[in-house]
Design a protein around this motif. Sequence first.
Motif: not given
Length: 251
Positions: A24, A22, A138, A13-14, A10, A17-18, A136
């Motif tokens: 993808y 990345y 962010r 994975h987090d 987990e 995401e941040t 985003s």
Amino acid sequence: MSYYSDASSEDMHDELETLGWYHYDLSRHAAEALLLSNGTVGSYLLRNSNGGPDCFALSVKAQDSVKHFHVTRTEDGYMFGFNKFTSLQQFVSHFANQPLLGSDTGTLMVLKSPYPWRVEEPSIYESVRVHTAIQSGRTGNDLVADAPPLGTKEGYLVKQGAFVKNWKQRWFTLNRYELKYFRDKMCEEPIRTLDLRACSAVQFDYSHNRVNSFCLVFPDRTFYLCANTGVEADEWIKILRWKLSQIQKGR
């Protein structure tokens, strides 16, 4: 040298995401076009590979090419060759001081600057999944300062005239699907704007007694251009071909 920890799936994975670099499902070809056109030596990004959900590829720009390295996510870290890292940031920190080795050529590379995915581009490039910082929601703390938009390029090329077949140096800019050329870098108004949506091919040119020459084929004319070096010619050809492929996909 190996690193081990109790990092959970987990947490990893987090982290993905941040992670600002990345990309993808960016393809290998698109990663090469992006880094060759906009990156500097040592620019890098992470993307998914075809090996499965826990398999990634680290794409790094070398002097005149892009090298790709396999990275595998495990239950407690990331495997790169025989090394294991607790996080991707630890991986980058490690290789910022110790060079990566491109096994095919023996090229040594240091990870210098992450290439962010939060840059703007038109909707035609949605297949490369590029987003903006506004979308985003962010912060931009992990962005490369003054990172140029994806798929842009500029520089001097020598162009053959349409009627008088002499060669003159012109300043070229590539943005979205428009290739413009100017008398020089300081001019604001282009001599001409070429719409790449009407271009059928970009290829090396061997019909003239000039090295590093390539051409763009349009219905009414073929434009012959020449770069200063083979590396520059290859970069122009790769990014232009990538543009054409994305235009075809958008139709």
